[in-house]
Design a protein around this motif. Structure first.
Motif, short mmCIF file in Angstrom:
data_model
loop_
_atom_site.label_atom_id
_atom_site.label_comp_id
_atom_site.label_asym_id
_atom_site.label_seq_id
_atom_site.Cartn_x
_atom_site.Cartn_y
_atom_site.Cartn_z
N LYS A 1 0.79 -1.15 -0.20
CA LYS A 1 0.07 -0.17 0.01
C LYS A 1 0.99 1.46 0.03
O LYS A 1 0.69 2.04 -0.69
CB LYS A 1 -1.01 -0.07 1.24
CG LYS A 1 -2.25 0.72 1.07
CD LYS A 1 -2.93 0.21 2.39
CE LYS A 1 -3.92 1.73 2.59
NZ LYS A 1 -4.54 1.45 3.80
N ARG A 2 1.86 1.15 0.90
CA ARG A 2 2.95 2.30 0.86
C ARG A 2 3.45 2.63 -0.37
O ARG A 2 3.64 3.76 -0.82
CB ARG A 2 3.72 2.14 2.04
CG ARG A 2 3.45 2.44 3.54
CD ARG A 2 4.66 2.61 4.43
NE ARG A 2 5.65 1.52 4.21
CZ ARG A 2 5.47 0.55 5.19
NH1 ARG A 2 4.31 0.39 6.22
NH2 ARG A 2 6.32 -0.58 4.94
N GLU A 3 3.64 1.54 -1.19
CA GLU A 3 4.69 1.92 -2.35
C GLU A 3 3.77 2.51 -3.54
O GLU A 3 4.10 3.04 -4.27
CB GLU A 3 5.13 0.40 -2.80
CG GLU A 3 5.80 0.12 -4.27
CD GLU A 3 7.17 1.05 -4.32
OE1 GLU A 3 7.42 1.58 -3.15
OE2 GLU A 3 7.76 1.03 -5.63
N ALA A 4 2.54 1.55 -3.43
CA ALA A 4 1.55 2.31 -4.53
C ALA A 4 1.09 3.79 -4.27
O ALA A 4 1.17 4.62 -5.20
CB ALA A 4 0.26 1.41 -4.18
N ALA A 5 1.23 4.08 -2.86
CA ALA A 5 0.96 5.55 -2.62
C ALA A 5 2.16 6.26 -3.06
O ALA A 5 2.16 7.41 -3.71
CB ALA A 5 0.65 5.77 -1.12
#
Ligand SMILES: C[S@@+](CC[C@H](N)C(=O)[O-])C[C@H]1O[C@@H](n2cnc3c(N)ncnc32)[C@H](O)[C@@H]1O
Length: 522
Positions: free
Chosen positions: A397-401
């Protein structure tokens, strides 16, 4: 030429003009401080004794070579740590004493450096400065210098290359090929010249020594072919120069007489060599491509864009021992004649790894890994990447953000330029400040790119009219400029023209703010 290309060309021309002014102001003075090429033999020795790349610990370092490296690093308070001792990345630079933030870790001239094709005729090949009429080397017709002193100073490095360039005239080989030819000439000088008839063989074996075929394993076929082509080109050039000149450096008269005739033959030979020598792998990454960058201020419509533009490539044997980290502890800046300065981005204790960012650190981890794989042929093993790319839902999720934020940053930067081109100053200011905020959320606090982005956001002005004053946002301007000056000081040092400019702008904005506050109060 398309309209946007025309604008880009105009922007580039204005930057060059700005650099001219800087040259007149003081760069030429600094040029004279450049270490004379007397240390070429020292570099050649280091390059030749470089233990085979220890990236990922794939090969055993050679102990004789390593001793020389330790010796060369000791005066800087640095040493070379074995693979595994300093995190991912194989062997790497480590401090042997503590350093303050912004303190110089190393200052070195390149063992070899060349200007890129785009700058061949506009920059001095010794100091890399622009401006004024440049003297042209009468023998090769390619090298240019801003003074006879620079031409003399450059001769030791240019001598062998000059014969090679004279052969290819009017074509000029690409920057990687020219850099390698210079490197081979340097090694040859330090090893003693081979008899002319062995020059080709020598060139081939030198190219083979430089190869790192184990790292080519995962590379696409066309990439391997590209390296092979470059190696073939270097070998071919050296053979050609040796044949025509009776030696690599050659006698100028003979080279001159045969030049015209050989041009055609040479072109055919290069073509053949390319096909035949594709197996000679020559890997760019081993040479640690380090960009020679200049920070330019733009003055087309707005005094606002501080760009880092590549003007060539160089080989820095000592600095190239610094591994990449996505949260680096050091940053490099470049001065006249490609002099590289490495500074600590935060306080470092003895025994800490000295790492730099090889790629755009604002990008998401997957993008950074991709960039490192394609340009430097390795997979990043730094802690930031390991954490960002961990196979957990939270990390994903962090990487997508982050991917999204990195894309927004690029979009804001693009829109800022478009707004400037459209003379929509308020929009330019809005985009620039947004870009600075996104960059601050993505980049490590001391990253050089963050300093430049903050400086742009704080210093937007149009022909003397400061947009922050115009838009009533002087307080924000002071904030950006203060942060920018702090970051840039640690990267470039207090005396750098860029840092002095930033400090000057900060003082100006503070005064204006104080004046505005006082007028409002009275
Ligand atoms: C310029 S050299 C750095 C010094 C190198 N470790 C050595 O021993 O000579 C670049 C090479 O180091 C390795 N390297 C540097 N940073 C790395 C990282 N973050 N992750 C994995 N390998 C890295 C790669 O093999 C790369 O090709």
């Amino acid at each position: 030429m398309r309209a946007d290309e025309q604008r880009e060309a105009a922007r580039a021309a204005a930057e060059e003009a700005w650099v001219d002014e800087r040259v007149a102001e003081g760069e030429s003075r600094r040029v004279l401080e450049v270490t004379p090429p007397g240390d070429a033999a020292h570099w050649a020795e280091l390059v030749a004794s470089r233990p085979v790349d220890g990236g990922g610990g794939e090969r055993k370092p050679d102990s004789t070579g390593t001793a020389r490296w330790h010796e060369a690093l000791a005066p800087w308070g640095l040493t070379l740590a074995a693979a595994g001792a300093v995190g991912g990345g194989g062997r790497g630079l480590v401090t042997t004493r503590s350093f303050k933030r912004g303190e110089v870790l190393m200052r070195v001239t390149p063992a070899v450096a060349v200007v890129s094709g785009r700058h061949l005729s506009s920059r001095c090949h010794h100091s890399h400065a622009t401006g004024g009429r440049l003297l042209v080397c009468s023998r090769c017709g390619c090298a240019r210098y801003c003074s006879a002193d620079h031409q003399r100073a450059a001769w030791a490095g240019h001598r062998d290359e000059c014969a090679l360039l004279a052969q290819t005239r009017p074509r000029v080989p690409g920057q990687t090929v020219r850099l390698l030819a210079r490197l081979l000439a340097l090694l040859r000088r330090s090893a003693g010249a081979p008899p002319p008839e062995d020059a080709g063989e020598w060139a081939r074996s030198a190219a083979a020594i430089l190869s790192l075929s184990h790292q080519l394993g995962g590379q696409p076929a066309e990439r391997c072919a590209e390296f092979g082509e470059q190696a073939g080109m270097v070998c071919s050039l050296i053979q050609e120069a040796a044949r025509s000149g009776g030696g690599w450096a050659g006698s100028s008269e003979r080279v001159h007489l045969q030049r015209v005739h050989l041009q055609r033959v040479h072109l055919q030979r290069v073509h053949l060599q390319r096909v035949h020598l594709q197996r000679v792998h020559l890997q760019r990454v081993h040479l640690q491509r380090v960009h020679l960058q200049r920070v330019h201020l733009q003055r087309v419509h707005l005094q606002r864009v501080h760009l880092q533009r590549e003007i060539g490539i160089g080989l820095y044997p000592l600095a190239a021992l610094a591994n990449h980290d996505c949260d680096p502890t050091a940053a490099q800046s470049f001065g006249a004649a490609g002099k590289l300065t490495l500074r600590a981005l935060r306080p470092l204790a003895a025994g800490e790894a000295v790492t730099i960012g090889y790629v755009d650190l604002a990008a998401a981890a997957s993008e950074r890994r991709q960039a490192l794989r394609s340009s430097y042929l390795f997979t990043c093993e730094c802690r930031a990447c390991e954490e960002a790319l961990a196979p957990t839902p939270a990390a994903r999720k962090r990487e997508a953000a982050r991917c999204e934020a990195a894309a927004s940053l690029r979009e804001e930067q693009r829109a800022e330029l478009a707004a400037i081109d459209a003379a929509d100053w308020e929009a330019a200011l809005r985009r620039s400040t947004r870009a600075a905020e996104i960059a601050a959320s993505l980049l490590p606090p001391g990253a050089p790119a963050l300093g430049l982005q903050l400086l742009r956001a704080g210093s937007l002005r149009r022909r003397g009219c400061k947009l922050h004053a115009h838009c009533g946002s002087l307080r924000e301007s002071v904030g950006y400029l203060r942060r920018a000056t702090e970051v840039l000081q640690a990267v470039h040092g207090e005396a750098a023209p860029l840092v002095r400019d930033a400090a000057e702008m900060l003082r100006g904005a503070q005064l204006e703010l104080a004046y505005g506050d006082n007028s409002a109060a009275s």
